[in-house]
Enzyme design. Structure first.
Site, mmCIF file in Angstrom:
data_model
loop_
_atom_site.group_PDB
_atom_site.id
_atom_site.type_symbol
_atom_site.label_atom_id
_atom_site.label_comp_id
_atom_site.label_asym_id
_atom_site.label_seq_id
_atom_site.Cartn_x
_atom_site.Cartn_y
_atom_site.Cartn_z
ATOM 1 N N GLU A 247 28.653 42.565 60.888
ATOM 2 C CA GLU A 247 29.439 41.352 61.073
ATOM 3 C C GLU A 247 30.872 41.622 60.610
ATOM 4 O O GLU A 247 31.043 42.231 59.568
ATOM 5 C CB GLU A 247 28.863 40.182 60.270
ATOM 6 C CG GLU A 247 29.536 38.862 60.627
ATOM 7 C CD GLU A 247 28.998 37.650 59.856
ATOM 8 O OE1 GLU A 247 28.119 37.835 59.002
ATOM 9 O OE2 GLU A 247 29.461 36.554 60.140
ATOM 10 N N GLY B 118 29.898 40.122 49.914
ATOM 11 C CA GLY B 118 28.972 39.714 48.866
ATOM 12 C C GLY B 118 27.573 40.104 49.268
ATOM 13 O O GLY B 118 26.868 40.815 48.557
ATOM 14 N N MET C 128 24.823 40.223 53.117
ATOM 15 C CA MET C 128 24.811 40.086 54.576
ATOM 16 C C MET C 128 23.394 39.797 55.030
ATOM 17 O O MET C 128 22.446 40.448 54.610
ATOM 18 C CB MET C 128 25.348 41.384 55.196
ATOM 19 C CG MET C 128 25.339 41.366 56.704
ATOM 20 S SD MET C 128 26.423 40.069 57.386
ATOM 21 C CE MET C 128 25.559 39.711 58.909
ATOM 22 N N ASN D 134 21.490 40.239 57.649
ATOM 23 C CA ASN D 134 20.825 40.935 58.743
ATOM 24 C C ASN D 134 19.353 40.545 58.830
ATOM 25 O O ASN D 134 18.670 40.444 57.828
ATOM 26 C CB ASN D 134 20.868 42.451 58.523
ATOM 27 C CG ASN D 134 22.209 42.904 58.056
ATOM 28 O OD1 ASN D 134 23.195 42.658 58.705
ATOM 29 N ND2 ASN D 134 22.251 43.523 56.888
ATOM 30 N N HIS E 254 21.022 31.831 49.970
ATOM 31 C CA HIS E 254 21.944 31.689 51.100
ATOM 32 C C HIS E 254 21.566 32.652 52.228
ATOM 33 O O HIS E 254 21.401 32.247 53.375
ATOM 34 C CB HIS E 254 23.370 31.965 50.615
ATOM 35 C CG HIS E 254 24.418 31.870 51.680
ATOM 36 N ND1 HIS E 254 25.173 30.750 51.879
ATOM 37 C CD2 HIS E 254 24.819 32.760 52.615
ATOM 38 C CE1 HIS E 254 25.997 30.950 52.883
ATOM 39 N NE2 HIS E 254 25.808 32.171 53.356
ATOM 40 N N GLU E 255 21.411 33.917 51.883
ATOM 41 C CA GLU E 255 21.148 34.894 52.954
ATOM 42 C C GLU E 255 19.769 34.657 53.559
ATOM 43 O O GLU E 255 19.575 34.823 54.756
ATOM 44 C CB GLU E 255 21.270 36.327 52.419
ATOM 45 C CG GLU E 255 22.606 36.631 51.735
ATOM 46 C CD GLU E 255 23.828 36.301 52.574
ATOM 47 O OE1 GLU E 255 23.707 36.238 53.810
ATOM 48 O OE2 GLU E 255 24.917 36.070 51.991
ATOM 49 N N HIS F 20 19.865 31.854 56.096
ATOM 50 C CA HIS F 20 20.477 32.241 57.374
ATOM 51 C C HIS F 20 19.423 32.624 58.402
ATOM 52 O O HIS F 20 19.688 32.602 59.588
ATOM 53 C CB HIS F 20 21.414 33.438 57.164
ATOM 54 C CG HIS F 20 22.839 33.061 56.922
ATOM 55 N ND1 HIS F 20 23.517 32.138 57.681
ATOM 56 C CD2 HIS F 20 23.744 33.506 56.012
ATOM 57 C CE1 HIS F 20 24.751 32.029 57.242
ATOM 58 N NE2 HIS F 20 24.929 32.845 56.227
ATOM 59 N N GLU G 145 27.810 29.040 58.736
ATOM 60 C CA GLU G 145 28.176 29.189 57.332
ATOM 61 C C GLU G 145 28.247 27.847 56.603
ATOM 62 O O GLU G 145 27.741 27.712 55.496
ATOM 63 C CB GLU G 145 29.485 29.957 57.185
ATOM 64 C CG GLU G 145 29.397 31.421 57.619
ATOM 65 C CD GLU G 145 28.326 32.208 56.881
ATOM 66 O OE1 GLU G 145 27.847 31.741 55.818
ATOM 67 O OE2 GLU G 145 27.929 33.284 57.373
HETATM 68 ZN ZN LIG Z 1 26.634 33.194 54.985
#
Ligand SMILES: [Zn+2]
Length: 1519
Positions: free
Chosen positions: A1062, A1203, A1205, A1207, A1239-1240, A1243, A1262
């Site tokens: 990203e 921070g 990612m 994936n 958070h990740e 996603h 986001e």
């Molecule tokens: Zn994010």
């Protein structure tokens, strides 16, 4: 045979050609060789070949095209040109054999030399050379010239050794070839320049105004390559030009060109363009002058100035003409008026020589020069920089820039009109300083001037400087009062304090008059100066020198007893509140300051007092000290509290030093030690400086303590009897030796009651003598230790032995006893302290025959350590059992027996945590940085679907040391608009092969590689379409992860290969449609690597195969069943350790969880694992979202520039957001790791299953995911605290963005600038939160469910999300779109009335949306306002949580309330909208809310407001 053969050849060229082919390769057979030679000899006379142009030529007359880049060169040039310049015709050889043969017969291969000849040729159809002719045809795009440079760059690319000899010859010739078309007005007529004739510039200096430089270029003053050419360069072309010195001009070169233009031109020549280019030259000089870095005089500028000055002294036009003859500027000034064409926006009323006695015609000319006479703008001037596209404010500033340049730099006379209202020229064309000052409003010039960021320093200096002239001030004094308000601020910030010192009576009076003229009421007595001081503080003046001057003035008045010296108590009180420290925002109190400390950095940083002599001594040591003493600032610290704090900070610093020392790799003496300074968190000092100074610092503290008397001395009591005395650990002498010997530990702490000043004679030769305090401290400290602290004065052997025995016994009993002197066990606060824990030297114990540490003692010590860990408050997060911790603590204690037991410096920990939080928020910044590298000016509205979709991808990645091969097979599906070819993205890839539908494609025919695209032709695609239903495109590329320092794409990070795709990293990995709306299934990702180097091979999805390969290599194959955009692809290969656990989903599926990191970090991963499990459970419970695959992996990477990612199924994290161990991590670390892991993970649904159609929609994933992680953290910890933290973040980072120059809505419209992280992420989350506020938690959930139902597996937009929320709840949310399209923080004004008769409370809400830098609109926003009403008398809640929805600009809401008095509103509860609320709360209201509100956020908010108000009220003294 030969004869006949030759004859046949001569007769028919075709035969000749075939004969050549037949002769074939040289052979060994002697007979045939001789025969062949003979044939060849004859052939050279008679054979002929067909050239590319179709003619017949002898082999000696042809040039073979050859292969490689020079072949491309031969194709670029017309055959006729080659013919004329080289005397040979171009020819294609059939194959290698034929080529060899032709060479043997005299043909040559097209070489660099030929290329140079062609480029140098002038004649025939190319009278000025080929480049000039090509340029004349290709002016608009310049592509063919750029292609030539690119090709030359390719031929001469560094590192290509095979052809180095040839190409270096070409390189040497380049300067003498006419290769460079220059920017000029009459494009086609210009010949091309040679480099040897003088420097040629590529592009312009980026710091200065572009238009002016281009104008210089067009007039020939600056030899510029046309922008059309430079924009077509690729990296090799640019590299070539750079190596030839063709680059953007430096400042010096620009100045030189501009001055030459001004001074060297002859008058009369080409008058109109001359005027134009002279203005351009002046403008360039002006920009250079106004730039802050200009330190030196621009050479030659003096000559220009001289020319102007001399002009003013001329008596007649003739004289002036004579004077100016030969000077370009003179030509400009004296040129016939109709030929002068100054830009219309330069009408600046500053008058050069306005008051001088000049002939009237000369005056007219000078006025024309300054743009004072009425102008008739001609149409061809409309392209001047200011004529269009700039607003009035910019025009004014631009005019002011000119004025500043003329007046300040060139010495022109500024205009000081007697009556500024009377203008000579028409007002709309004229800029007038006086007029601007008179205007008010948010965009007034003075506002801009005060905001120094927007105005060049030089202009600011000029504007302030003008205020020094009495004539200017007299004129300014006539301005309306509202203008002087701003002026006064400006004045107080700078001008006033630069005026001559007070003292001389005459000057004082003069100054007073000036002050009055400006409306400032400051008087020149102590009271007046005190008011000025307060104004400075209020005005946030940050200059110590300004304060110093006022302090000095006050001191002078006080000391000399001058007028007004005897001032009242209130003035004195005010002065005491005006102590200023540039490092601190708030004014200092005398108690927080000290005049002086020894020059000792450790001490200064450990002292929480502001040391005023550091700031003010340079302004006058004695006088300043006297002034501050009068205000109550002590000469040196004078309280016990202060010394005790210094000492405790010193201990913390020593502790930090020890940690830094032990952590340091290599040479610990180079380590940096954090110091616990309040003013500068994170202040550091080098280890060697620290060691040099720490002992002196400690002695200073003890000496200071010894000077205290009375009460203060009493207050040292905490020291006694349990406090410890610090003495150095044993070492050879210096503290450096101590640190080396004890691995960073410096001091031992000896309890007061266990220490002694000196030993009796019977112990004189014993070890005990080494521990006598008199051996460490100077004799004058004896009274302090002995009389004040109660240290035993002398100790003898019997006493010592007895004391130690007693202590050991008491220690075993658990600390009931209380010692008072002697050596018994001490437990001042009831907690037991263990044998030796206080650091009594073991040598001493042994020497005296006492017991040493027993096993039981060690265990007790461990317990103590465990308790201390628990006290630090992280039991809640602890993943290990008490037993583990106990064992760990015991181990730790044994291995570091000499370490301190003091808690770590919390300030430093908090700082680190804050840094990590920032890092976490930097994810978006990094993504945005990638955005920025995309071409400028992409608009959201221009979105187009791709011409092809990629439905499936199969990759084979073969990792070798120093290179990695990526083979990709993509299944394509052509979209509706399939008339186009397919353009795949790729950067820094070495393309080896392209295969479409099984057929290998040809470069230049079926596909082209241009810049950063691989374009497959429509013809090839159509052909493939016809053959097979599924089109498979296969590419093979080579990449170099080891050389990838951008950390985007696949890169090598110390111990592992790792990817970051990203936003646009995948194109650095393989050719692909690198955009988020292209979602495909990566059905097979096979990774091959060396098994020793990379035992772990990871990618997305499930692992479907593994196995061994020859040569110690192995492979793993992964398959991800979910379609995803390529930015979610991930690959990790390396030598990693991991921890494993599982998670059972709500529907009963078992998911394997694994967290990877470098081997040494393995013990720090459990918190991450637990956080992941919490997040998975939470998402099921709150949103009904289950994890969808069988595996979930997290990898912690040290060099990771984001921070974390998200994936798909393979998250990559920065170690700082993954690793946590109890002895190094703080509560904040634990919380932020949990938040980011959440958070990740979240996603996976919001971002991965449903992703963004394009990067403008970034907030779709986001904003939503930040909202989800905020909710998760709220549920895991304290909701109120989390909310307060988030709102504080929003206010301190996002609100400034919203009102800043780069403001944009959460969904930006264009990608010219950087996306602002706090806006896209933070405000994006607030917008999501407002949906929840409006729709309720259930309604929001319904909307989320519908969103996934509609869009799972697709790439969508913010509008789709809004539609789902709207449709699921049957609400019209169309107005809500404004939150996505308008930037800016709305201001919400609330006012209320109360009708006691009816019991109706009416609340009127009024909103205004500010205009922002991006002009995105100011329509009313839909604002949900959550509120409650409280009873004024009791604080009881009368109306509980209610959500009002403000849709219009203004609306009144009526709420029925029972009660006697007007209720107190609690507005915007939980910060229900990202707005600035204005409501006139009384202090009482705020106090009531702070005490009784049911909304925790508003309780906090009320306290904040109350506090702020108190501070502001205290400061609001009129000036
Ligand atoms: Zn994010």
């Amino acid at each position: 045979m030969c004869e006949a053969f030759a004859g046949a050849c001569a007769a028919a060229p075709e035969i000749s050609r075939r004969a050549l082919a037949l002769l074939g390769e040289p052979v060994a057979d002697p007979f045939w060789r001789v025969a062949r030679e003979g044939v060849l000899e004859r052939l050279s006379d008679v054979s002929c070949v067909q050239t590319s142009a179709g003619q017949l030529r002898k082999p000696g007359e042809v040039l073979l095209r050859g292969s490689g880049p020079l072949r491309r060169a031969s194709e670029l040039l017309p055959g006729e040109l080659v013919n004329l310049s080289c005397g040979r015709s171009l020819c294609d050889a059939g194959d290698a054999g034929e080529e060899r043969l032709l060479r043997r017969l005299g043909a040559e291969t097209f070489s660099a030399r030929h290329f140079a000849q062609c480029l140098a040729y002038q004649g025939g159809a190319w009278p000025r050379g080929w480049v000039a002719a090509t340029w004349a045809e290709d002016v608009p795009s310049g592509r063919r010239i750029a292609a030539l440079y690119n090709l030359l760059g390719f031929i001469m690319r560094p590192g290509d050794e095979s052809s180095e000899a040839q190409t270096s010859e070409l390189l040497l010739q380049l300067p003498s070839l006419p290769l460079f078309p220059l920017l000029s007005k009459g494009q086609s007529e210009r010949p091309c320049a040679k480099l040897e004739e003088g420097p040629i510039f590529l592009g312009i200096c980026s710091a200065l105004t572009e238009t002016w430089q281009l104008a210089l270029g067009e007039s020939g003053a600056l030899r510029l390559l046309p922008p059309a050419v430079s924009s077509g360069l690729d990296s090799l072309g640019a590299q070539l030009l750079a190596s030839l010195g063709v680059e953007a001009p430096s400042r010096a070169q620009l100045a030189e060109a501009a001055l030459q233009r001004l001074l060297r031109l002859q008058p009369g020549a080409e008058a109109a363009p001359l005027a134009f280019s002279c203005w351009a030259a002046l403008a360039v000089l002006r920009d250079l002058w106004a730039e802050p870095e200009t330190e030196k005089e621009i050479r030659g500028l003096a000559a220009v100035r001289q020319a102007l000055v001399s002009l003013g002294s001329c008596g007649s036009l003739e004289e002036a003409k004579k004077l100016m003859a030969g000077q370009g500027l003179g030509a400009l000034l004296l040129a016939p008026a109709e030929k002068l064409q100054p830009p219309p926006t330069l009408r600046c009323p500053s008058v050069l020589g306005h008051l001088r006695q000049l002939p009237s015609d000369l005056v007219e000319r000078i006025e024309a020069f300054l743009g004072l006479s009425a102008a008739r703008p001609s149409p061809n001037l409309q392209t001047w920089p200011l004529a269009e596209g700039q607003d009035g404010q910019q025009r004014k500033l631009e005019a002011l820039r000119w004025e500043a340049f003329f007046v300040d730099c060139l010495g022109a006379q500024p205009r000081r009109p007697a009556d500024w209202r009377q203008e000579r020229a028409s007002p709309d064309l004229v800029f007038s300083l006086g007029q601007e000052l008179g205007s008010d409003g948010p965009r007034s010039l003075w506002v801009s001037l005060l905001d120094e960021k927007a105005v060049p320093d030089a202009v600011f200096r000029y504007a302030v400087g003008r205020l020094e002239h009495s004539a200017d001030r007299a004129w300014l004094a006539e301005l309306p009062a509202r203008a002087t308000l701003k002026l006064r601020e400006l004045f107080l910030n700078g001008l006033y304090l630069d005026l001559p010192q007070l003292g001389a009576a005459g000057r004082g009076a003069e100054l007073q008059k000036r002050l009055a003229a400006l409306g400032a009421r400051a008087r020149l007595d102590v009271e007046g100066l005190s008011a000025a001081l307060q104004a400075l503080l209020r005005g946030q003046c940050r200059s110590a020198s300004h304060f110093a001057r006022l302090y000095l003035n006050i001191d002078t008045l006080e000391t000399t007893g001058a007028a007004g010296a005897a001032h009242g108590e209130d003035v004195e009180a005010a002065l005491r509140e005006c102590i200023f420290d540039p490092a601190v925002k708030e004014p200092m109190r005398a108690d927080d300051c000290v005049w002086e400390l020894p020059k000792n950095e450790v001490l200064t940083k450990c002292c929480h007092l502001t040391v005023l002599s550091d700031i003010y001594a340079s302004f006058g040591d004695v006088q300043m000290k006297r002034y501050f003493e009068r205000r109550g600032v002590p000469g040196q610290p004078h309280t016990a509290e202060c010394y005790l704090r210094m000492r405790s900070n010193l201990m913390n610093a020593a502790e930090e030093f020890g940690k830094a020392w032990r952590r340091a790799e290599g040479n610990p003496e180079m380590a940096m030690v954090p110091l616990p300074s309040m003013a500068q968190p994170g202040g550091k000092i080098s280890a060697t400086d620290f060691l040099d100074q720490i002992w002196d610092a400690l002695i200073f503290i003890y000496k200071g303590m010894s000077t205290l008397e009375g009460q203060e001395r009493q207050a040292l009591r905490p020291f006694s009897p349990v406090e410890a005395i610090l003495v150095p650990l044993p070492g050879a002498g210096s503290m450096l030796e101590v640190a080396r010997f004890h691995d960073g530990a410096l001091f031992r702490r000896i309890s007061v009651c266990e220490s002694f000043w000196e030993v009796a004679p019977d112990l004189a030769d014993s070890v005990a003598a080494l521990w006598a305090l008199s051996g460490f401290f100077p004799p004058e400290l004896r009274p302090l230790f002995v009389e004040c602290f109660g240290v035993r004065e002398v100790v003898d052997a019997a006493a010592l032995r007895e004391g130690i025995q007693a202590r050991i016994n008491h220690g075993k009993r658990g600390g009931q006893s209380r010692g008072s002197g002697g050596f018994g066990f001490v437990a001042g606060d009831g907690r037991g302290r263990m044998v030796n824990e206080l650091g009594l030297p073991e040598e001493l114990l042994r020497a005296l025959g006492g017991d040493t540490v027993t096993e039981a003692d060690a265990l007790a010590a461990a317990e103590e350590a465990l308790a201390s860990l628990r006290r630090r408050g992280r039991g809640g997060h602890s993943g290990s059992s008490d037993d583990e911790a106990l064992a760990g603590a015991t181990r730790g204690r044994k291995s570091a027996a000499n370490r301190w037991s003091a808690p770590p410096a919390w300030g430093a920990c908090a700082f680190v945590a804050a840094q990590q939080r920032r890092r976490r928020h930097s994810t978006a910044a990094a993504a945005a940085a990638v955005e920025q590298s995309a071409p400028p000016e992409i608009f959201r509205k221009d979105y187009q679907e791709p011409s092809c979709w990629i439905r499936e991808a199969r990759l084979t990645v073969r990792i070798f040391e120093q290179r990695t091969e990526v083979r990709s097979r993509l299944r394509l599906e052509r979209a509706e608009r399939s008339g186009e070819g397919l353009a795949l993205d790729g950067e820094e890839l070495r393309l080896k092969r392209v295969v479409l539908a099984g057929l290998e494609l040809k470069d230049g025919e079926d596909y082209n590689v241009t810049g950063e695209k691989l374009v497959i032709s429509t013809v090839a695609l159509d052909a493939a379409d016809a053959v097979e239903e599924d089109i498979w495109l296969e590419t093979e590329v080579e990449i170099k992860p080891e050389e990838n320092t951008q950390l985007s794409g696949l890169y090598y990070s110390g111990s592992m290969y790792c990817s970051q795709m990203e936003a646009q990293g995948f194109r650095r990995f393989t050719y692909y449609l690198d955009r988020p709306d292209v979602m495909s299934k990566f059905t097979s990702v096979r990774i091959e690597a060396d098994e020793d180097r990379c035992p772990i091979l990871l990618s997305n999805g499930n692992r479907i195969a593994t196995g061994k390969l020859p040569e110690g290599r192995h492979f793993a194959e992964w398959s991800d069943p979910f379609a995803k955009p390529c930015y979610l692809f991930a690959l990790v290969a390396g030598d990693l350790a991991s921890i494993q656990d599982k998670f059972v989903t709500a529907s009963g599926r078992e998911v394997h969880l694994e967290v990877f990191a470098a081997r040494e970090d393995k013990d720090q991963l459990w918190h991450a694992m637990r956080s992941l499990q919490h997040a998975m459970r939470w998402d099921e419970e709150r949103f009904g979202l289950e994890y969808d695959l069988d595996i979930y992996n997290i990898v912690a990477v040290r060099d990771f520039n984001m921070g974390a990612m998200e994936n798909k199924s393979l998250n990559v994290f920065n170690t700082s957001l993954t690793l946590a161990r109890e002895d190094t991590a703080t509560d904040d670390d634990y919380e932020s790791i949990e938040g980011v892991i959440g958070h990740e993970y979240f996603h996976n649904w919001t971002g991965n299953r449903v992703t963004c159609r394009d990067w403008f929609q970034l907030t779709l994933k986001e904003g939503l995911t930040v909202y989800r992680d905020q909710e998760f953290s709220s549920d895991m910890g304290s909701r109120a605290r989390k909310r307060i933290e988030d709102v504080r973040f929003l206010r301190s980072y996002q609100f400034p963005e919203d009102s800043g120059p780069m403001a944009h809505p959460i969904r930006p419209e264009r990608c010219a600038a950087r996306f602002l992280a706090a806006t896209v992420y933070g405000k994006g989350a607030e917008v999501i939160r407002m949906y929840e506020t409006l729709l309720g938690r259930d309604g929001f959930r319904k909307g989320m469910d519908l969103y996934f139902q509609r869009h799972d597996g697709t790439a969508v937009t913010c509008d789709d999300f809004r539609a789902a929320m709207q449709d699921a709840n049957g609400r019209d949310l169309s107005q809500f779109e404004r939150w996505y399209s308008q930037a800016g923080t709305p201001v919400l004004k609330a006012a209320d009335t109360w009708d006691p008769e009816q019991g109706i409370y009416t609340l009127t809400l009024k909103q205004s949306v500010p205009a922002t830098a991006d002009d995105s609109g100011t329509l009313p926003m839909p604002i949900p306002v959550r509120l409650g009403l409280l009873d004024r008398a009791t604080g009881k809640e009368l109306v509980p949580d209610t959500v009002l929805e403000l849709l219009e600009e203004e609306h009144s809401f009526e709420l029925p309330v029972a009660g006697e008095e007007k209720p107190v509103p609690s507005l915007l509860r939980g910060f229900s909208a990202p707005v600035q609320l204005q409501y006139d709360y009384s202090d009482k209201d705020l106090a009531l809310l702070a005490a009784f509100d049911t909304d925790s956020f508003n309780r906090w908010e009320s306290m904040q407001r109350l506090g702020t108000k108190a501070v502001l009220d205290a400061l609001a003294v009129s000036c």
